[in-house]
Scaffold this active site. Structure first.
Site, PDB file in Angstrom:
ATOM      1  N   ARG A  68       0.700  -1.063  -0.151  1.00  0.00           N
ATOM      2  CA  ARG A  68       0.193   0.017  -0.089  1.00  0.00           C
ATOM      3  C   ARG A  68       0.723   1.250   0.005  1.00  0.00           C
ATOM      4  O   ARG A  68       1.608   1.538   1.025  1.00  0.00           O
ATOM      5  CB  ARG A  68      -0.995   0.028   1.276  1.00  0.00           C
ATOM      6  CG  ARG A  68      -1.830   1.276   1.273  1.00  0.00           C
ATOM      7  CD  ARG A  68      -2.824   1.384   2.553  1.00  0.00           C
ATOM      8  NE  ARG A  68      -3.805   0.372   2.627  1.00  0.00           N
ATOM      9  CZ  ARG A  68      -4.355   0.163   3.698  1.00  0.00           C
ATOM     10  NH1 ARG A  68      -4.386   0.389   4.484  1.00  0.00           N
ATOM     11  NH2 ARG A  68      -5.570  -0.791   3.297  1.00  0.00           N
ATOM     12  N   ARG A 182      -5.209   4.109  17.016  1.00  0.00           N
ATOM     13  CA  ARG A 182      -6.088   3.742  15.851  1.00  0.00           C
ATOM     14  C   ARG A 182      -5.547   4.231  14.645  1.00  0.00           C
ATOM     15  O   ARG A 182      -5.162   5.163  14.595  1.00  0.00           O
ATOM     16  CB  ARG A 182      -7.569   3.717  16.299  1.00  0.00           C
ATOM     17  CG  ARG A 182      -8.424   2.421  15.636  1.00  0.00           C
ATOM     18  CD  ARG A 182      -8.259   1.221  16.160  1.00  0.00           C
ATOM     19  NE  ARG A 182      -9.242   0.246  15.743  1.00  0.00           N
ATOM     20  CZ  ARG A 182      -9.245  -0.573  14.898  1.00  0.00           C
ATOM     21  NH1 ARG A 182      -8.397  -0.301  13.804  1.00  0.00           N
ATOM     22  NH2 ARG A 182     -10.067  -1.403  14.530  1.00  0.00           N
ATOM     23  N   LYS A 183      -6.266   3.593  13.350  1.00  0.00           N
ATOM     24  CA  LYS A 183      -6.057   4.437  12.302  1.00  0.00           C
ATOM     25  C   LYS A 183      -6.512   5.891  12.503  1.00  0.00           C
ATOM     26  O   LYS A 183      -7.565   6.112  13.164  1.00  0.00           O
ATOM     27  CB  LYS A 183      -6.815   3.831  11.229  1.00  0.00           C
ATOM     28  CG  LYS A 183      -8.054   3.948  11.116  1.00  0.00           C
ATOM     29  CD  LYS A 183      -8.890   2.862  10.112  1.00  0.00           C
ATOM     30  CE  LYS A 183      -8.610   3.373   8.677  1.00  0.00           C
ATOM     31  NZ  LYS A 183      -9.610   2.736   7.727  1.00  0.00           N
ATOM     32  N   GLY A 441     -17.250  -5.414   1.641  1.00  0.00           N
ATOM     33  CA  GLY A 441     -17.167  -7.071   1.666  1.00  0.00           C
ATOM     34  C   GLY A 441     -17.243  -7.319   3.048  1.00  0.00           C
ATOM     35  O   GLY A 441     -17.864  -8.458   3.536  1.00  0.00           O
ATOM     36  N   CYS A 446     -14.838  -0.354   4.112  1.00  0.00           N
ATOM     37  CA  CYS A 446     -13.741   0.167   3.506  1.00  0.00           C
ATOM     38  C   CYS A 446     -14.342   0.560   1.859  1.00  0.00           C
ATOM     39  O   CYS A 446     -13.782   1.744   1.523  1.00  0.00           O
ATOM     40  CB  CYS A 446     -12.738  -0.628   3.003  1.00  0.00           C
ATOM     41  SG  CYS A 446     -11.954  -1.676   4.484  1.00  0.00           S
TER      42      CYS A 446
HETATM   43 FE1  SRM Z   1     -10.011  -0.437   5.067  1.00  0.00          FE
HETATM   44  C1  SRM Z   1      -9.086  -2.666   7.084  1.00  0.00           C
HETATM   45  C2  SRM Z   1      -8.733  -2.053   2.768  1.00  0.00           C
HETATM   46  C3  SRM Z   1     -10.422   2.196   3.049  1.00  0.00           C
HETATM   47  C4  SRM Z   1     -12.310   0.924   7.300  1.00  0.00           C
HETATM   48  N1  SRM Z   1      -8.939  -2.213   4.876  1.00  0.00           N
HETATM   49  C5  SRM Z   1      -8.608  -2.913   5.923  1.00  0.00           C
HETATM   50  C6  SRM Z   1      -7.599  -4.025   5.731  1.00  0.00           C
HETATM   51  C7  SRM Z   1      -6.322  -3.637   5.714  1.00  0.00           C
HETATM   52  C8  SRM Z   1      -7.816  -5.281   6.302  1.00  0.00           C
HETATM   53  C9  SRM Z   1      -6.825  -6.281   6.001  1.00  0.00           C
HETATM   54  O1  SRM Z   1      -5.827  -6.255   6.607  1.00  0.00           O
HETATM   55  O2  SRM Z   1      -7.039  -7.004   5.192  1.00  0.00           O
HETATM   56  C10 SRM Z   1      -7.942  -4.079   4.271  1.00  0.00           C
HETATM   57  C11 SRM Z   1      -6.974  -4.512   3.116  1.00  0.00           C
HETATM   58  C12 SRM Z   1      -7.520  -5.423   2.073  1.00  0.00           C
HETATM   59  C13 SRM Z   1      -6.808  -5.416   0.831  1.00  0.00           C
HETATM   60  O3  SRM Z   1      -6.039  -6.419   0.547  1.00  0.00           O
HETATM   61  O4  SRM Z   1      -6.784  -4.714   0.203  1.00  0.00           O
HETATM   62  C14 SRM Z   1      -8.419  -2.783   4.074  1.00  0.00           C
HETATM   63  N2  SRM Z   1      -9.397   0.000   3.210  1.00  0.00           N
HETATM   64  C15 SRM Z   1      -9.173  -0.946   2.289  1.00  0.00           C
HETATM   65  C16 SRM Z   1      -8.915  -0.239   0.930  1.00  0.00           C
HETATM   66  C17 SRM Z   1      -7.964  -0.905   0.025  1.00  0.00           C
HETATM   67  C18 SRM Z   1     -10.487  -0.485   0.345  1.00  0.00           C
HETATM   68  C19 SRM Z   1     -10.329  -0.459  -1.165  1.00  0.00           C
HETATM   69  O5  SRM Z   1     -10.658  -1.215  -1.824  1.00  0.00           O
HETATM   70  O6  SRM Z   1     -10.277   0.782  -1.568  1.00  0.00           O
HETATM   71  C20 SRM Z   1      -8.897   1.241   1.349  1.00  0.00           C
HETATM   72  C21 SRM Z   1      -7.674   1.641   1.412  1.00  0.00           C
HETATM   73  C22 SRM Z   1      -7.501   2.984   1.873  1.00  0.00           C
HETATM   74  C23 SRM Z   1      -5.965   3.604   1.714  1.00  0.00           C
HETATM   75  O7  SRM Z   1      -5.422   3.798   0.770  1.00  0.00           O
HETATM   76  O8  SRM Z   1      -5.475   3.821   2.945  1.00  0.00           O
HETATM   77  C24 SRM Z   1      -9.664   1.196   2.762  1.00  0.00           C
HETATM   78  N3  SRM Z   1     -10.987   1.141   5.179  1.00  0.00           N
HETATM   79  C25 SRM Z   1     -11.184   2.104   4.388  1.00  0.00           C
HETATM   80  C26 SRM Z   1     -12.163   3.181   4.580  1.00  0.00           C
HETATM   81  C27 SRM Z   1     -12.693   4.345   3.732  1.00  0.00           C
HETATM   82  C28 SRM Z   1     -12.235   5.523   3.900  1.00  0.00           C
HETATM   83  O9  SRM Z   1     -11.242   5.817   4.666  1.00  0.00           O
HETATM   84  O10 SRM Z   1     -12.879   6.514   3.395  1.00  0.00           O
HETATM   85  C29 SRM Z   1     -12.574   2.808   5.938  1.00  0.00           C
HETATM   86  C30 SRM Z   1     -13.843   3.345   6.288  1.00  0.00           C
HETATM   87  C31 SRM Z   1     -13.686   4.888   7.018  1.00  0.00           C
HETATM   88  C32 SRM Z   1     -13.044   4.870   8.047  1.00  0.00           C
HETATM   89  O11 SRM Z   1     -11.534   4.365   8.157  1.00  0.00           O
HETATM   90  O12 SRM Z   1     -13.255   5.445   9.153  1.00  0.00           O
HETATM   91  C33 SRM Z   1     -12.132   1.776   6.001  1.00  0.00           C
HETATM   92  N4  SRM Z   1     -10.478  -0.918   7.281  1.00  0.00           N
HETATM   93  C34 SRM Z   1     -11.515   0.019   7.680  1.00  0.00           C
HETATM   94  C35 SRM Z   1     -11.658  -0.838   8.913  1.00  0.00           C
HETATM   95  C36 SRM Z   1     -12.624  -0.288  10.117  1.00  0.00           C
HETATM   96  C37 SRM Z   1     -11.786   0.757  10.651  1.00  0.00           C
HETATM   97  C38 SRM Z   1     -12.428   0.734  12.502  1.00  0.00           C
HETATM   98  O13 SRM Z   1     -12.105   2.000  12.948  1.00  0.00           O
HETATM   99  O14 SRM Z   1     -13.049   0.043  12.943  1.00  0.00           O
HETATM  100  C39 SRM Z   1     -10.727  -1.848   9.076  1.00  0.00           C
HETATM  101  C40 SRM Z   1     -10.506  -3.027  10.054  1.00  0.00           C
HETATM  102  C41 SRM Z   1      -9.353  -2.409  11.331  1.00  0.00           C
HETATM  103  O15 SRM Z   1      -8.723  -1.308  10.912  1.00  0.00           O
HETATM  104  O16 SRM Z   1      -9.355  -2.960  12.191  1.00  0.00           O
HETATM  105  C42 SRM Z   1      -9.910  -1.944   7.583  1.00  0.00           C
HETATM  106 FE1  SF4 Z   2     -14.007  -5.734   4.945  1.00  0.00          FE
HETATM  107 FE2  SF4 Z   2     -12.359  -3.796   4.071  1.00  0.00          FE
HETATM  108 FE3  SF4 Z   2     -11.766  -6.099   3.636  1.00  0.00          FE
HETATM  109 FE4  SF4 Z   2     -13.639  -4.895   2.319  1.00  0.00          FE
HETATM  110  S1  SF4 Z   2     -11.596  -4.716   2.225  1.00  0.00           S
HETATM  111  S2  SF4 Z   2     -13.798  -7.072   3.094  1.00  0.00           S
HETATM  112  S3  SF4 Z   2     -14.715  -3.720   3.889  1.00  0.00           S
HETATM  113  S4  SF4 Z   2     -11.749  -5.343   5.608  1.00  0.00           S
END
Ligand code: SRM
Ligand code: SF4
Length: 534
Positions: A68, A182-183, A441, A446
């Site tokens: 990333r 946290r993030k 998903g 996300c």
């Molecule tokens: Fe996300 C965790 C992908 C935007 C909320 N997110 C994850 C992980 C890292 C989980 C994991 O380790 O597998 C996912 C990686 C999957 C992969 O292989 O791609 C993942 N998040 C993504 C991405 C790639 C989705 C996408 O297809 O675009 C986005 C990457 C953004 C970036 O460039 O940094 C992504 N995630 C978001 C967003 C949207 C946003 O920021 O507008 C959210 C909701 C907004 C927020 O964060 O408030 C989001 N992701 C989460 C959460 C829930 C956070 C929480 O406070 O509970 C997790 C789980 C966690 O952090 O424990 C998570």
């Molecule tokens: Fe869940 Fe984020 Fe993975 Fe999508 S990318 S399946 S919303 S953790």
């Protein structure tokens, strides 16, 4: 233990990993890990700490890592895009690139032993992946048409660069901000359409005039998670668009970090985002603490935000503020690149424009500075058959998270399914207005299900006695000037029933009609509308 003695505060497992060794401690050890072989490196380093430098172990595809990046504001250059295309090209079908919902780029299929060379390449082209995952400030977002939008109020490019440099110490890694509870999401809006989704960022700067001076109103505490979806609140504060904004980011991050343990944010991860601290303290105390950290008072907010437009999707051809120049937004199906189309995109950006490639939160791209007299030729380029300027209505506005192909949290597959269903419905219905379908998903959201006109969140349900892929349905999400989060209206719709259910919603709520060849009887539409129980 004496009554007056404080009990030690319990910390969660991720905090234990961080307390043992900071995430940034992996810096300088990559060659050593490669030599040992990733299977032999301590699990907490491979699976957790390496995310501090953007390396994601994928349990679903163990030997194929994800990288990333940090593409601040989604701003890339053609040489950067080409270099990243070269990285994934060597992995054949395993190699791909995803545009993320934070205007960022993730590369897939990477073999662990290749990381040292990849980091060298990134250095050469000016890219970083520093602090892009886990308890760090995530990719900074801004308008994808920053600096070229005729309606722009503030050019945020210098600010996002300064903020990223402050947070990551110019990409070297900054321990001051590497152990947040946290993030943390930060966004700067300089346009009038809230292209950044201010409402779902922990900290968002939104243009506003205060006593005739242009600066930012500050919104805080927005986030999405499995436990809670919270819109950002107006902090009641205005800052000028200069270093004071960066200082405010740093002050909030410091207060959040330093009070995390005492305030219980390091105990339960689901209750650790900034909003939980704000809720505990109340806005007044929160602001006081930030002012104390800054060592000065903050100015009160301007009466209103200058957000007066619907959110644009930037697809198609648009005039820039620079006379005779245009930007063109291209739709990237499911936001996924292969090496070939990344190369082709870089070539087009250089041949027709100024070499800039801008990523959007809708997971598409914008290329800029295309002279009026070059548009026609550009429209004939083969890449535009795949990356269209005017895709069909539903396909145009899909946003989708990674889903089950690579993400171990995923309950369902998202990207391909989103595309297939949109294409099926686009073929069947005439849809008079934009309908933004956001797929995610799992409940982490996300893919921002709550931001969609229609939001679909992966789950499982029972059908004919069997557990099947399903979605929770959200409706009513609004973006742009009147942004608000959508609400859960139905749980457990089997994915195989979605074309019919969504067709009904499109007819009932979005004025869709069956295309002429399919619409030989009005009753067909009626029966679809009846099939929907929302
Ligand atoms: Fe996300 C965790 C992908 C935007 C909320 N997110 C994850 C992980 C890292 C989980 C994991 O380790 O597998 C996912 C990686 C999957 C992969 O292989 O791609 C993942 N998040 C993504 C991405 C790639 C989705 C996408 O297809 O675009 C986005 C990457 C953004 C970036 O460039 O940094 C992504 N995630 C978001 C967003 C949207 C946003 O920021 O507008 C959210 C909701 C907004 C927020 O964060 O408030 C989001 N992701 C989460 C959460 C829930 C956070 C929480 O406070 O509970 C997790 C789980 C966690 O952090 O424990 C998570
Ligand atoms: Fe869940 Fe984020 Fe993975 Fe999508 S990318 S399946 S919303 S953790």
């Amino acid at each position: 233990m004496a009554d007056t003695e404080k009990k030690p505060i319990k910390i969660n497992p991720v905090e234990k990993v961080k307390a043992e060794k900071d995430g940034l401690d992996v810096i300088g050890h990559l060659e050593e890990y490669v030599e040992a072989g990733w299977e032999n490196v301590e699990k907490s380093d491979i699976q957790v700490r390496l995310k501090w430098i953007g390396i994601f172990f994928r349990p679903v595809t163990p030997n194929k890592f994800m990288l990333r990046l940090r593409v601040s504001g989604g701003l890339m250059t053609a040489p950067q895009m080409r270099a990243m295309a070269d990285v994934i090209q060597r992995y054949g079908d395993d190699g791909s690139g995803d545009i993320t919902t934070r205007q960022n780029l993730q590369l897939r299929g990477i073999r662990f032993e290749d990381f040292p060379a990849i980091f060298k390449t990134m250095d050469e082209v000016g890219l970083t992946s520093m602090q892009s995952g886990m308890d760090n400030v995530r990719n900074l977002t801004t308008s994808p048409v920053v600096g070229i939008d005729p309606d722009e109020l503030i050019d945020t490019r210098e600010l996002i660069q300064k903020t990223q440099d402050a947070i990551t110490d110019y990409g070297k890694g900054n321990r001051k901000y590497s152990n947040l509870p946290r993030k943390f999401n930060i966004a700067y809006e300089g346009g009038r359409d809230n292209s950044i989704h201010a409402e779902i960022n922990d900290l968002a700067f939104v243009p506003a005039y205060r006593e005739g001076v242009l600066g930012f109103n500050v919104h805080v505490g927005g986030y999405l998670s499995a436990q809670r979806a919270q819109e950002a609140l107006n902090m009641g504060v205005w800052v000028p668009p200069n270093d004071e904004a960066v200082e405010l980011c740093e002050a909030i991050l410091t207060v959040y970090t330093e009070n995390g343990l005492e305030e219980g944010l390091r105990t339960a991860r689901p209750k650790a985002r900034l909003f939980w601290l704000m809720e505990k303290w109340g806005m007044e105390l929160f602001r006081e603490r930030i002012e104390a950290e800054l060592g000065r008072s903050l100015l009160s907010a301007a009466p209103e935000d200058e957000i007066c437009q619907d959110k644009k999707d930037h697809l198609g051809v648009h005039p820039q503020k620079q006379e005779g120049m245009n930007y063109i937004g291209l739709h990237v199906p499911s936001g996924r690149f292969n090496a070939e189309n990344m190369h082709a995109l870089a070539d087009l950006a250089e041949a027709y424009g100024n070499g800039e490639i801008r990523l959007t939160v809708e997971q598409n791209v914008v290329i800029s500075f295309i002279p009026d007299d070059r548009i026609e030729a550009l429209m004939q380029e083969p890449l535009l058959q795949t990356f269209k300027t005017e895709p069909a209505t539903l396909e145009r506005s899909i946003v989708s998270c990674t889903g089950a192909s690579y993400c171990n949290f995923a309950i369902i597959e998202t990207k391909m399914r989103a595309l297939e269903i949109a294409r099926e419905l686009d073929a069947k219905y005439d849809i008079p207005e934009r309908v933004r379908m956001h797929w995610t998903g799992c409940p982490n959201s996300c893919g921002q299900a709550q931001a969609g006109d229609i939001g679909l969140m992966g789950t499982k349900t029972k059908k004919d006695g069997k557990s099947v892929d399903a979605v929770k349905l959200f409706l009513g999400g609004q973006v742009g000037k009147d942004a608000k989060l959508g609400e859960l209206v139905q749980k457990g719709i089997p994915c195989e029933d979605l074309p019919e259910v969504l067709g009904g919603i499109l007819v009932e709520k979005f004025g869709a009609t069956l295309k002429s060849q399919a619409a030989d009887s009005e009753s067909a539409q009626e029966s679809i509308a009846e099939a929907v129980s929302v």
